[in-house]
Design an enzyme around this catalytic site. Structure first.
Site, PDB file in Angstrom:
ATOM      1  N   ASN A   9       0.861  -1.189   0.000  1.00  0.00           N
ATOM      2  CA  ASN A   9       0.000   0.000   0.000  1.00  0.00           C
ATOM      3  C   ASN A   9       0.895   1.236   0.000  1.00  0.00           C
ATOM      4  O   ASN A   9       1.456   1.594   1.032  1.00  0.00           O
ATOM      5  CB  ASN A   9      -0.894  -0.058   1.259  1.00  0.00           C
ATOM      6  CG  ASN A   9      -1.778   1.173   1.371  1.00  0.00           C
ATOM      7  OD1 ASN A   9      -1.877   1.980   0.445  1.00  0.00           O
ATOM      8  ND2 ASN A   9      -2.424   1.309   2.524  1.00  0.00           N
ATOM      9  N   LYS A  11       0.082   4.238  -0.343  1.00  0.00           N
ATOM     10  CA  LYS A  11      -0.584   5.429   0.215  1.00  0.00           C
ATOM     11  C   LYS A  11      -0.329   6.639  -0.697  1.00  0.00           C
ATOM     12  O   LYS A  11      -0.273   6.462  -1.910  1.00  0.00           O
ATOM     13  CB  LYS A  11      -0.129   5.666   1.661  1.00  0.00           C
ATOM     14  CG  LYS A  11      -0.279   4.386   2.508  1.00  0.00           C
ATOM     15  CD  LYS A  11      -0.135   4.596   3.983  1.00  0.00           C
ATOM     16  CE  LYS A  11      -0.261   3.251   4.700  1.00  0.00           C
ATOM     17  NZ  LYS A  11      -0.243   3.339   6.149  1.00  0.00           N
ATOM     18  N   HIS A  98      -9.646   1.326   4.778  1.00  0.00           N
ATOM     19  CA  HIS A  98      -8.373   1.465   5.482  1.00  0.00           C
ATOM     20  C   HIS A  98      -8.581   2.389   6.682  1.00  0.00           C
ATOM     21  O   HIS A  98      -9.364   3.332   6.610  1.00  0.00           O
ATOM     22  CB  HIS A  98      -7.306   2.040   4.537  1.00  0.00           C
ATOM     23  CG  HIS A  98      -5.936   1.995   5.132  1.00  0.00           C
ATOM     24  ND1 HIS A  98      -5.499   2.924   6.052  1.00  0.00           N
ATOM     25  CD2 HIS A  98      -4.926   1.098   4.979  1.00  0.00           C
ATOM     26  CE1 HIS A  98      -4.270   2.604   6.422  1.00  0.00           C
ATOM     27  NE2 HIS A  98      -3.897   1.504   5.791  1.00  0.00           N
ATOM     28  N   GLU A 100      -6.949   4.757   7.809  1.00  0.00           N
ATOM     29  CA  GLU A 100      -6.735   6.187   7.515  1.00  0.00           C
ATOM     30  C   GLU A 100      -7.972   6.800   6.864  1.00  0.00           C
ATOM     31  O   GLU A 100      -8.290   7.968   7.077  1.00  0.00           O
ATOM     32  CB  GLU A 100      -5.482   6.350   6.636  1.00  0.00           C
ATOM     33  CG  GLU A 100      -4.221   6.069   7.451  1.00  0.00           C
ATOM     34  CD  GLU A 100      -3.060   5.479   6.671  1.00  0.00           C
ATOM     35  OE1 GLU A 100      -3.068   5.524   5.435  1.00  0.00           O
ATOM     36  OE2 GLU A 100      -2.135   4.945   7.333  1.00  0.00           O
ATOM     37  N   GLU A 170      -5.792  -5.012  10.277  1.00  0.00           N
ATOM     38  CA  GLU A 170      -4.720  -4.055  10.545  1.00  0.00           C
ATOM     39  C   GLU A 170      -5.001  -3.328  11.859  1.00  0.00           C
ATOM     40  O   GLU A 170      -5.762  -2.357  11.880  1.00  0.00           O
ATOM     41  CB  GLU A 170      -4.643  -3.017   9.421  1.00  0.00           C
ATOM     42  CG  GLU A 170      -4.382  -3.596   8.049  1.00  0.00           C
ATOM     43  CD  GLU A 170      -3.780  -2.553   7.125  1.00  0.00           C
ATOM     44  OE1 GLU A 170      -2.653  -2.765   6.691  1.00  0.00           O
ATOM     45  OE2 GLU A 170      -4.424  -1.518   6.875  1.00  0.00           O
ATOM     46  N   GLY A 176       2.181   2.058  10.737  1.00  0.00           N
ATOM     47  CA  GLY A 176       3.146   3.147  10.628  1.00  0.00           C
ATOM     48  C   GLY A 176       3.851   3.481  11.933  1.00  0.00           C
ATOM     49  O   GLY A 176       4.507   4.516  12.046  1.00  0.00           O
ATOM     50  N   SER A 216       3.054  -2.372  10.221  1.00  0.00           N
ATOM     51  CA  SER A 216       4.501  -2.463  10.432  1.00  0.00           C
ATOM     52  C   SER A 216       5.110  -3.809  10.038  1.00  0.00           C
ATOM     53  O   SER A 216       6.054  -4.287  10.680  1.00  0.00           O
ATOM     54  CB  SER A 216       4.855  -2.103  11.881  1.00  0.00           C
ATOM     55  OG  SER A 216       4.479  -0.774  12.159  1.00  0.00           O
ATOM     56  N   GLY A 237       2.661  -1.256   4.268  1.00  0.00           N
ATOM     57  CA  GLY A 237       2.718   0.167   3.949  1.00  0.00           C
ATOM     58  C   GLY A 237       4.152   0.616   3.723  1.00  0.00           C
ATOM     59  O   GLY A 237       4.737   0.387   2.666  1.00  0.00           O
TER      60      GLY A 237
HETATM   61  P1  PGA Z   1       2.598   0.125   7.626  1.00  0.00           P
HETATM   62  O1  PGA Z   1       1.156   0.378   6.968  1.00  0.00           O
HETATM   63  O2  PGA Z   1       3.113  -1.154   7.059  1.00  0.00           O
HETATM   64  O3  PGA Z   1       3.414   1.325   7.240  1.00  0.00           O
HETATM   65  O4  PGA Z   1       2.384   0.026   9.098  1.00  0.00           O
HETATM   66  C1  PGA Z   1       0.270  -0.673   6.749  1.00  0.00           C
HETATM   67  C2  PGA Z   1      -0.999  -0.149   6.122  1.00  0.00           C
HETATM   68  O5  PGA Z   1      -1.438   0.943   6.514  1.00  0.00           O
HETATM   69  O6  PGA Z   1      -1.601  -0.782   5.245  1.00  0.00           O
END
Ligand code: PGA
Length: 253
Positions: A9, A11, A98, A100, A170, A176, A216, A237
């Protein structure tokens, strides 16, 4: 056998040039090393979908995904991108829900149920995200919340429709933050989700649905996470933005 998936992803990151270089590097690795029941998916920003899709070409082991779509099919919705538009440019997947999107754009279960429906109507495969915030886990409410998220946005689907969906668990506190769920925490929640699907649709249907872990994931922890019996891959991500690290994660599956 359930499909194994490693999805990156991206983003809201990268220029077109950077995106093209990253996709080419991942494609090269996938062509050399990815076999069998494994799919790599690059979830790119909207403006790059056509270019990256063309660059990847027809390959069963790698494809693109959008990161969102509108709940509407067409009309006066300035700035939105619809499922039929994505379908018309040959995009097979779309991330929906997601955290976010839930957090910054106010997307709730009801809206996500509509987005799931419109995506499936236009033959897009939703990668449906769920997961609890830290305060919910600390109070022990994580299983109930995730079951509710799945129920409210997916349980109106019939048996054949729900089998098209990919689920990504998630935990919000792991996204993140560099703080990954332990493989035991991931496995436990994935088993809860699968059991919940089985209670509604039966075990044989639940057993066909891929459930990805996200939060992560990196080259150091992917192998252990992906080894869990109910973890069918990852939604990655930050670590998907570097071709070397992402390809290491793909190798872990
Ligand atoms: P991350 O994000 O691997 O940076 O934690 C995962 C995601 O938001 O899909």
């Amino acid at each position: 056998m359930r499909q194994k998936i490693v999805a990156g992803n991206w983003k809201m990151n990268k220029s077109l040039e950077e995106a093209t270089i990253l996709a080419s590097e991942v494609k090269g690795m996938v062509a050399d090393e990815v076999k069998g029941n494994v799919k790599v998916i690059l979830c790119t920003p909207f403006p790059y979908l056509i270019t990256i899709n063309n660059l990847l070409g027809k390959d069963n082991h790698i494809s693109v995904s959008a990161q969102n779509c509108s709940e509407f099919e067409s009309g006066a919705y300035t700035g939105e991108v619809s499922a039929p538009m994505l379908k018309s440019i040959g995009i097979p997947y779309v991330i929906l829900g997601h955290s976010e999107r839930r957090q910054y754009f106010g997307e709730d279960a009801k809206l996500l149920a509509k987005k799931v429906d419109v995506s499936l109507k236009h033959q897009l495969i939703p990668i449906f995200c769920c997961g609890e915030p830290l305060e919910v886990r600390e109070k022990g409410g994580h299983e109930a919340l995730v079951k509710k998220q799945v129920e409210e946005s997916l349980f109106h689907l019939d048996e054949s429709a729900v089998q098209k969906v990919v689920i990504a668990y998630e935990p919000v506190w792991a996204i993140g933050t560099g703080k990954t769920a332990t493989s035991q925490q991931a496995q436990d929640m994935h088993a809860v989700i699968r059991k919940h699907l089985a209670s509604k649709y039966g075990q044989s249907v639940a057993d066909t649905i891929s459930i990805l872990y996200g939060g992560s994931v990196n080259a150091a922890n992917a192998k252990e996470l992906f080894a869990c019996p109910d973890v069918d891959g990852g939604l990655v991500g930050g670590a998907s933005l570097k071709s070397r690290e992402f390809t290491e994660i793909i190798k872990s599956i």
